[in-house]
Scaffold this motif. Structure first.
Motif, mmCIF file in Angstrom:
data_model
loop_
_atom_site.group_PDB
_atom_site.id
_atom_site.type_symbol
_atom_site.label_atom_id
_atom_site.label_comp_id
_atom_site.label_asym_id
_atom_site.label_seq_id
_atom_site.Cartn_x
_atom_site.Cartn_y
_atom_site.Cartn_z
ATOM 1 N N GLY A 12 0.792 -1.231 0.000
ATOM 2 C CA GLY A 12 0.000 0.000 0.000
ATOM 3 C C GLY A 12 0.817 1.270 0.000
ATOM 4 N N VAL A 13 2.137 1.174 -0.255
ATOM 5 C CA VAL A 13 3.033 2.322 -0.137
ATOM 6 C C VAL A 13 3.736 2.603 -1.472
ATOM 7 C CG1 VAL A 13 5.095 3.250 1.011
ATOM 8 C CG2 VAL A 13 3.442 1.862 2.301
ATOM 9 N N ALA A 14 3.777 3.872 -1.852
ATOM 10 C CA ALA A 14 4.560 4.307 -3.015
ATOM 11 C C ALA A 14 5.828 4.996 -2.540
ATOM 12 C CB ALA A 14 3.746 5.253 -3.884
ATOM 13 N N LEU A 15 6.912 4.782 -3.271
ATOM 14 C CA LEU A 15 8.182 5.432 -2.975
ATOM 15 C C LEU A 15 8.511 6.398 -4.106
ATOM 16 C CD1 LEU A 15 10.813 5.789 -1.377
ATOM 17 C CD2 LEU A 15 11.731 3.810 -2.623
ATOM 18 N N ILE A 16 8.645 7.684 -3.756
ATOM 19 C CA ILE A 16 9.001 8.728 -4.713
ATOM 20 C C ILE A 16 10.470 9.088 -4.448
ATOM 21 C CG2 ILE A 16 8.419 11.009 -5.620
ATOM 22 C CD1 ILE A 16 6.103 8.999 -5.702
ATOM 23 N N ALA A 92 -0.886 19.256 -4.960
ATOM 24 C CA ALA A 92 -1.618 18.410 -5.894
ATOM 25 C C ALA A 92 -2.920 17.895 -5.293
ATOM 26 C CB ALA A 92 -0.752 17.224 -6.327
ATOM 27 N N ASP A 93 -3.293 18.448 -4.128
ATOM 28 C CA ASP A 93 -4.518 18.037 -3.434
ATOM 29 C C ASP A 93 -4.490 16.551 -3.070
ATOM 30 O OD1 ASP A 93 -6.935 18.913 -2.295
ATOM 31 O OD2 ASP A 93 -8.106 18.075 -3.944
ATOM 32 N N LEU A 94 -3.297 16.068 -2.710
ATOM 33 C CA LEU A 94 -3.136 14.683 -2.282
ATOM 34 C C LEU A 94 -3.200 14.623 -0.761
ATOM 35 C CD1 LEU A 94 -2.388 11.708 -3.093
ATOM 36 C CD2 LEU A 94 -0.020 12.351 -2.584
ATOM 37 N N TRP A 95 -4.186 13.941 -0.243
ATOM 38 C CA TRP A 95 -4.354 13.860 1.204
ATOM 39 C C TRP A 95 -4.035 12.480 1.752
ATOM 40 C CZ3 TRP A 95 -4.252 18.332 3.327
ATOM 41 C CH2 TRP A 95 -4.639 19.450 2.557
ATOM 42 N N LYS A 96 -3.352 11.681 0.937
ATOM 43 C CA LYS A 96 -2.762 10.451 1.439
ATOM 44 C C LYS A 96 -1.491 10.836 2.204
ATOM 45 C CE LYS A 96 -4.548 7.893 -2.516
ATOM 46 N NZ LYS A 96 -4.249 7.040 -3.700
ATOM 47 N N PRO A 97 -1.218 10.216 3.332
ATOM 48 C CA PRO A 97 -0.074 10.630 4.150
ATOM 49 C C PRO A 97 1.253 10.398 3.439
ATOM 50 C CG PRO A 97 -1.043 8.614 5.001
ATOM 51 C CD PRO A 97 -1.976 9.110 3.952
ATOM 52 N N ALA A 195 5.350 3.963 6.946
ATOM 53 C CA ALA A 195 4.324 4.155 5.920
ATOM 54 C C ALA A 195 3.471 2.909 5.755
ATOM 55 C CB ALA A 195 4.980 4.523 4.590
ATOM 56 N N GLU A 196 4.089 1.747 5.844
ATOM 57 C CA GLU A 196 3.325 0.509 5.713
ATOM 58 C C GLU A 196 2.352 0.347 6.876
ATOM 59 O OE1 GLU A 196 4.112 -4.140 4.434
ATOM 60 O OE2 GLU A 196 5.757 -2.955 5.268
ATOM 61 N N THR A 197 2.762 0.751 8.052
ATOM 62 C CA THR A 197 1.859 0.714 9.209
ATOM 63 C C THR A 197 0.674 1.649 8.997
ATOM 64 O OG1 THR A 197 3.664 0.179 10.729
ATOM 65 C CG2 THR A 197 1.674 1.151 11.686
ATOM 66 N N VAL A 198 0.960 2.878 8.526
ATOM 67 C CA VAL A 198 -0.114 3.834 8.253
ATOM 68 C C VAL A 198 -1.041 3.315 7.170
ATOM 69 C CG1 VAL A 198 -0.622 6.146 7.384
ATOM 70 C CG2 VAL A 198 1.240 5.821 9.007
ATOM 71 N N THR A 203 -8.542 3.442 5.159
ATOM 72 C CA THR A 203 -8.165 4.552 4.289
ATOM 73 C C THR A 203 -8.891 5.848 4.613
ATOM 74 O OG1 THR A 203 -7.650 3.016 2.502
ATOM 75 C CG2 THR A 203 -8.041 5.310 1.880
ATOM 76 N N GLU A 204 -10.194 5.796 4.752
ATOM 77 C CA GLU A 204 -10.967 7.014 4.992
ATOM 78 C C GLU A 204 -10.585 7.661 6.314
ATOM 79 O OE1 GLU A 204 -12.149 4.143 4.051
ATOM 80 O OE2 GLU A 204 -13.074 4.513 2.078
ATOM 81 N N ALA A 205 -10.341 6.836 7.325
ATOM 82 C CA ALA A 205 -9.959 7.377 8.629
ATOM 83 C C ALA A 205 -8.604 8.072 8.551
ATOM 84 C CB ALA A 205 -9.923 6.257 9.670
ATOM 85 N N VAL A 206 -7.663 7.472 7.819
ATOM 86 C CA VAL A 206 -6.331 8.050 7.696
ATOM 87 C C VAL A 206 -6.384 9.379 6.951
ATOM 88 C CG1 VAL A 206 -4.081 7.783 6.568
ATOM 89 C CG2 VAL A 206 -5.063 5.894 7.880
ATOM 90 N N GLN A 207 -7.042 9.393 5.802
ATOM 91 C CA GLN A 207 -7.075 10.621 5.007
ATOM 92 C C GLN A 207 -7.875 11.723 5.702
ATOM 93 O OE1 GLN A 207 -7.722 10.286 0.777
ATOM 94 N NE2 GLN A 207 -6.805 8.253 0.714
ATOM 95 N N GLY A 208 -8.918 11.341 6.407
ATOM 96 C CA GLY A 208 -9.673 12.333 7.177
ATOM 97 C C GLY A 208 -8.833 12.936 8.286
ATOM 98 N N THR A 209 -7.993 12.111 8.905
ATOM 99 C CA THR A 209 -7.112 12.604 9.964
ATOM 100 C C THR A 209 -6.046 13.543 9.392
ATOM 101 O OG1 THR A 209 -7.464 10.603 11.274
ATOM 102 C CG2 THR A 209 -5.510 11.904 11.784
ATOM 103 N N VAL A 210 -5.478 13.187 8.249
ATOM 104 C CA VAL A 210 -4.505 14.079 7.594
ATOM 105 C C VAL A 210 -5.150 15.423 7.305
ATOM 106 C CG1 VAL A 210 -3.165 14.465 5.487
ATOM 107 C CG2 VAL A 210 -3.117 12.229 6.601
ATOM 108 N N ARG A 211 -6.371 15.389 6.774
ATOM 109 C CA ARG A 211 -7.048 16.642 6.436
ATOM 110 C C ARG A 211 -7.338 17.466 7.694
ATOM 111 N NH1 ARG A 211 -7.395 20.630 4.706
ATOM 112 N NH2 ARG A 211 -8.528 21.513 2.967
ATOM 113 N N ALA A 212 -7.699 16.798 8.787
ATOM 114 C CA ALA A 212 -7.969 17.504 10.041
ATOM 115 C C ALA A 212 -6.702 18.155 10.585
ATOM 116 C CB ALA A 212 -8.550 16.531 11.074
#
Length: 258
Positions: A12-16, A92-97, A195-198, A203-212
């Motif tokens: 579930g993790v991307a590496l940039i 880029a409006d990315l709210w994934k952690p 990141a793998e733990t996150v 998903t919705e809980a994580v992204q909502g928390t990032v946005r908060a």
């Protein structure tokens, strides 16, 4: 390509990865566009629930904008063009952690990326500094972004003293800029584990928390960024003089790390 994207780095993790080791991962205009495109693509990749950003080569995470970059500017101080404003995930409006794995130098324009990550993991050999004032430039966007995650006195000292001082990884950890300190070369594996733990959380809980979390500081950040363009226009020395100072600095004394 100067930005590598691995969407299978971990579950579930991307590496940039910034991949310009010969330029200490400095960002030129094509690299800025690649970064912006990578974050936009991750918005629509449902297999990716978290990301890690890092630099290759071991000497630097990122050393900011490439000195060869020339961006034509309009005369108005209210409409300056800054290509680095597009390189961060939130732009880029990315709210994934997103977690930063810092190994080596992180300076100047690197703060555009670090300022839009959720937290930083750094090796004990990493250093942070802001060279703007030394080269006759206003540290505006960089200082605004980093003031959101460092005590005022720490970012003020870092920004005002230019290349004369570098913030060591241990001190960065003590003041809260870095959330985890690792041995040399271990920042990336540690960041991927986090990141793998996150990514394993709903998903919705994580992204909502990032946005908060971002909502808690966004109003001050938005208002501060609105002032940046004309502060730069009023305070920067002419590019020719900046280049002279840059060359003079290359022959100067080594900075002190604390």
């Amino acid at each position: 390509m100067t930005v590598r994207v691995d969407t299978r780095a971990a579950e579930g993790v991307a590496l940039i990865t910034l991949d310009r080791p010969g330029r200490l991962n400095a960002i030129d205009l094509p690299t800025a566009e690649e970064l912006a495109g990578a974050w936009r693509a991750l918005r629509f990749d449902d297999t990716v629930r978290a990301a890690v950003v890092t630099g290759t080569g071991g000497r630097a995470f990122c050393t900011g904008v490439d000195r060869s970059v020339r961006v034509p500017q309009p005369a108005s101080p209210y409409s300056l063009d800054d290509p680095l404003l597009r390189i961060g995930p939130k732009a880029a409006d990315l709210w994934k952690p997103v977690i930063a794995a810092v190994d080596g130098m992180a300076c100047g324009g690197a703060f555009y990326l670090l300022g839009e990550c959720e937290f930083l993991v750094a090796s004990e050999t990493s250093t942070f500094f802001d060279p703007h004032t030394t080269y006759g430039m206003v540290s505006a966007y960089e200082s605004v972004l980093m003031a959101q995650r460092m005590p005022y006195g720490e970012i003020a000292r870092l920004a005002l003293m230019g290349t004369a001082e570098r913030l060591g990884a241990r001190r960065a950890y003590e003041v809260g800029l870095v959330s985890e300190l690792t041995p040399a070369g271990e920042a990336l594996p540690a960041a991927l584990r986090a990141a793998e733990t996150v990514a394993a959380q709903p998903t919705e809980a994580v992204q909502g928390t990032v946005r908060a979390l971002w909502a808690a500081k966004e109003a001050a950040r938005t208002q501060a960024l609105a002032h940046a363009a004309h502060l730069i226009a009023l305070g920067n020395l002419p590019p020719e003089r900046q280049a002279e100072l840059f060359e003079e600095r290359r022959k100067g004394n080594a900075p002190r790390v604390r």
